[in-house]
Write an enzyme that holds these catalytic residues in place. Structure first.
Site, PDB file in Angstrom:
ATOM      1  N   GLN A  30       2.127  -6.304  -3.139  1.00  0.00           N
ATOM      2  CA  GLN A  30       2.556  -6.400  -1.731  1.00  0.00           C
ATOM      3  C   GLN A  30       3.950  -5.745  -1.581  1.00  0.00           C
ATOM      4  OE1 GLN A  30       1.399  -9.789  -3.039  1.00  0.00           O
ATOM      5  NE2 GLN A  30      -0.581  -8.870  -2.756  1.00  0.00           N
TER       6      GLN A  30
ATOM      7  N   GLY B 174      -4.204  -4.495  -4.241  1.00  0.00           N
ATOM      8  CA  GLY B 174      -5.177  -3.472  -4.618  1.00  0.00           C
ATOM      9  C   GLY B 174      -4.435  -2.255  -5.110  1.00  0.00           C
ATOM     10  N   HIS B 175      -4.591  -1.909  -6.374  1.00  0.00           N
ATOM     11  CA  HIS B 175      -3.928  -0.732  -6.923  1.00  0.00           C
ATOM     12  C   HIS B 175      -4.985   0.271  -7.344  1.00  0.00           C
ATOM     13  CE1 HIS B 175      -0.010  -3.060  -8.082  1.00  0.00           C
ATOM     14  NE2 HIS B 175      -0.211  -2.947  -6.793  1.00  0.00           N
TER      15      HIS B 175
ATOM     16  N   LYS C  34       1.966   2.125  -5.045  1.00  0.00           N
ATOM     17  CA  LYS C  34       2.609   1.589  -6.243  1.00  0.00           C
ATOM     18  C   LYS C  34       1.780   1.860  -7.489  1.00  0.00           C
ATOM     19  CE  LYS C  34       3.059  -2.681  -4.589  1.00  0.00           C
ATOM     20  NZ  LYS C  34       2.936  -2.534  -3.134  1.00  0.00           N
TER      21      LYS C  34
ATOM     22  N   ASP D 134       0.817  -1.216   0.000  1.00  0.00           N
ATOM     23  CA  ASP D 134       0.000   0.000   0.000  1.00  0.00           C
ATOM     24  C   ASP D 134       0.852   1.268   0.000  1.00  0.00           C
ATOM     25  OD1 ASP D 134      -2.291  -1.712   0.320  1.00  0.00           O
ATOM     26  OD2 ASP D 134      -1.697  -1.895   2.401  1.00  0.00           O
TER      27      ASP D 134
HETATM   28  P1  IMP Z   1      -2.726 -13.005   1.935  1.00  0.00           P
HETATM   29  O1  IMP Z   1      -1.820 -12.445   0.878  1.00  0.00           O
HETATM   30  O2  IMP Z   1      -4.189 -12.790   1.630  1.00  0.00           O
HETATM   31  O3  IMP Z   1      -2.416 -14.417   2.289  1.00  0.00           O
HETATM   32  O4  IMP Z   1      -2.465 -12.154   3.286  1.00  0.00           O
HETATM   33  C1  IMP Z   1      -1.242 -12.259   4.004  1.00  0.00           C
HETATM   34  C2  IMP Z   1      -0.834 -10.922   4.571  1.00  0.00           C
HETATM   35  O5  IMP Z   1      -0.466 -10.039   3.513  1.00  0.00           O
HETATM   36  C3  IMP Z   1      -1.924 -10.190   5.349  1.00  0.00           C
HETATM   37  O6  IMP Z   1      -1.326  -9.477   6.406  1.00  0.00           O
HETATM   38  C4  IMP Z   1      -2.498  -9.221   4.326  1.00  0.00           C
HETATM   39  O7  IMP Z   1      -3.087  -8.107   4.953  1.00  0.00           O
HETATM   40  C5  IMP Z   1      -1.231  -8.845   3.582  1.00  0.00           C
HETATM   41  N1  IMP Z   1      -1.489  -8.373   2.212  1.00  0.00           N
HETATM   42  C6  IMP Z   1      -1.824  -9.117   1.141  1.00  0.00           C
HETATM   43  N2  IMP Z   1      -1.953  -8.338   0.055  1.00  0.00           N
HETATM   44  C7  IMP Z   1      -1.684  -7.088   0.438  1.00  0.00           C
HETATM   45  C8  IMP Z   1      -1.619  -5.831  -0.267  1.00  0.00           C
HETATM   46  O8  IMP Z   1      -1.826  -5.723  -1.473  1.00  0.00           O
HETATM   47  N3  IMP Z   1      -1.303  -4.755   0.500  1.00  0.00           N
HETATM   48  C9  IMP Z   1      -1.024  -4.851   1.817  1.00  0.00           C
HETATM   49  N4  IMP Z   1      -1.064  -5.990   2.493  1.00  0.00           N
HETATM   50  C10 IMP Z   1      -1.384  -7.103   1.817  1.00  0.00           C
END
Ligand code: IMP
Length: 442
Positions: free
Chosen positions: A236, A53-54, A29, A26
């Site tokens: 991420q 999420g972009h 990007k 977040d």
């Molecule tokens: P997962 O990717 O859904 O398995 O989540 C694992 C961890 O990564 C959690 O803490 C999510 O909140 C975090 N996470 C996954 N995708 C994002 C993103 O795009 N931005 C920020 N955190 C993310």
């Protein structure tokens, strides 16, 4: 260049760029990738899935992308590499949504690797059931089945995009997959899935998804030999990397730049200039360690001013001061050549700012953030205090538009993280950007 038999090999000069998050995601990007996409020919996603999420603001339109490469908004070819996990239902829903906003998403503009693993409804169900069972020890996943889909990939039972073209393969692969997952779901007291239901689900989606399928490694190699510029778009961030992040509070893929190569089928040299994106402060969604987190009024102020709510889940993000220790580590393991600093304007008017410059564990100074969870939880940040600025940085388009103290803040960050700030973003608008160095001109 000539080979041993005198054969001529065409040399291709790399001027590609890879963008990765340098904190916990977040970092903004989307805007930077969108801005760089206008200078690229192809934009490639190489890891993650629709957990990302972009948000892209272009004129009066706001596009929210999860799985689609951001370049599509600029009419550039988007590629989803093998390192991504694709939920075909979510993909089609996103395509429908952005098509309604006027974008062209057809096999002319979007290609998906034939060897990409798919996320099925059973993966989301497992993800959520396991999180519920973890109780207080939950990871805080997005609940979208990302982890279970990656587990299936390395366990060699994933259904991949190419399998949708072979009903006979789907049949036996689903047997194996369900044997594993239904056992787990039943044990967790959740509803199980039937092969017929999953087959019907996949067969209904296949005709719309298969036209996007391509041999991505070849497409990218041919394109770079032809001198086309490639932008690799990370999702991420380094601190969520499955190897280098705050494990187990991480996502299930490698988010560092090295994975741009593995996750799309190109050689490591093709990755090019690595641009790390960092916010001028820190945020995190989900659970896990966050040494510079603020639980006070300042934390709430940063969250409100920065509109810090998850794009995918809507959860409020945890906020804190800029952690230079952590970003320096991201620079080193991520292979970051330059930093893009975002959301500096959120700090406008705050009289006194802090930057985390070190860590203490049980009263002793430590050089690195520890790897073991109990030690991680005991880490205390060491801060340096800097004077804030009274003017505004919002919308600045040149270095000269910035208050002197804001420039000092940025310079201090450069020193501490040992990487140059090559780009500064000063509002969500695409053109409110100060460029110190064009990453494509490396
Ligand atoms: P997962 O990717 O859904 O398995 O989540 C694992 C961890 O990564 C959690 O803490 C999510 O909140 C975090 N996470 C996954 N995708 C994002 C993103 O795009 N931005 C920020 N955190 C993310």
């Amino acid at each position: 260049m000539h080979g041993p038999d005198g054969q001529h090999f065409k040399e291709h000069i790399m001027s590609n760029v890879t963008v990765i998050g340098a904190q916990w995601g977040d970092e903004g990007k989307g805007k930077i990738v969108d801005w760089l996409a206008s200078r690229a020919d192809i934009v490639v996603r190489f890891q993650g899935g629709h957990n990302a999420g972009h948000t892209l603001v272009v004129g009066d339109q706001t596009y929210k992308l999860s799985l689609l490469p951001s370049g599509l908004v600029r009419g550039k070819m988007g590629v989803i590499g093998n390192g991504v996990v694709v939920d075909p239902e979510a993909l089609l829903a996103e395509i429908d949504r952005v098509t309604a906003q006027g974008l062209e998403v057809t096999p002319r503009t979007l290609r998906i690797a034939e060897n990409v693993p798919l996320i099925l409804p059973v993966h989301g169900a497992i993800d959520r059931a396991r999180e519920a069972a973890r109780g207080d020890r939950k990871i805080g996943t997005t609940g979208r089945g990302i982890g279970p889909a990656y587990e299936d990939k390395v366990a060699r039972r994933a259904i991949r995009l190419c399998d949708l073209a072979e009903p006979e393969t789907l049949d036996w692969k689903l047997d194996e997959l369900l044997l594993h997952h239904n056992t787990l779901l039943a044990g967790l007291g959740s509803e199980t899935f039937t092969k017929d239901a999953l087959l019907a689900h996949l067969n209904a989606l296949a005709p719309r998804v298969l036209p996007f399928m391509d041999t991505v490694w070849e497409l990218l190699d041919d394109s770079s030999r032809a001198g086309r510029k490639i932008l690799f778009e990370g999702a991420q961030a380094v601190m969520l990397d499955v190897d280098h992040g705050t494990y187990p509070f991480v996502t299930s893929s490698n988010t560092i730049a090295a994975n741009a190569a593995t996750g799309s089928g190109v050689g490591p040299g093709t990755v090019g200039f690595v641009l790390g994106i960092a916010k001028a402060y820190s945020t995190r969604v989900g659970e896990g360690p966050f040494p510079s987190e603020l639980h006070d009024e300042m934390g709430r102020t940063l969250g409100e001013r920065g509109h810090e709510f998850g794009t995918v889940t809507g959860r409020p993000r945890r906020c804190g001061w800029f952690d230079a220790m952590l970003v320096r580590r991201a620079v080193r393991v991520g292979g970051v050549n330059g930093l893009a600093l975002t959301k500096l304007d959120v700090l406008d008017g705050i009289p006194e700012l802090r930057i985390c410059t070190g860590y203490e564990l049980d009263g002793e100074e430590i050089r690195h953030f520890p790897s073991a969870p109990a030690a991680q939880a005991r880490v205390k940040p060491v801060y340096e205090t800097l004077e804030g600025w009274s003017g505004t940085t919002y919308g600045a388009r040149s270095w000269a538009d910035l208050p002197a103290q804001a420039i000092k803040y940025v310079r201090r960050i450069e020193e501490l993280v040992e990487a140059p700030v090559t780009l500064l973003s000063t509002s969500p608008e695409r053109d409110d950007t100060i460029l110190m160095r064009d990453p494509f001109e490396n």
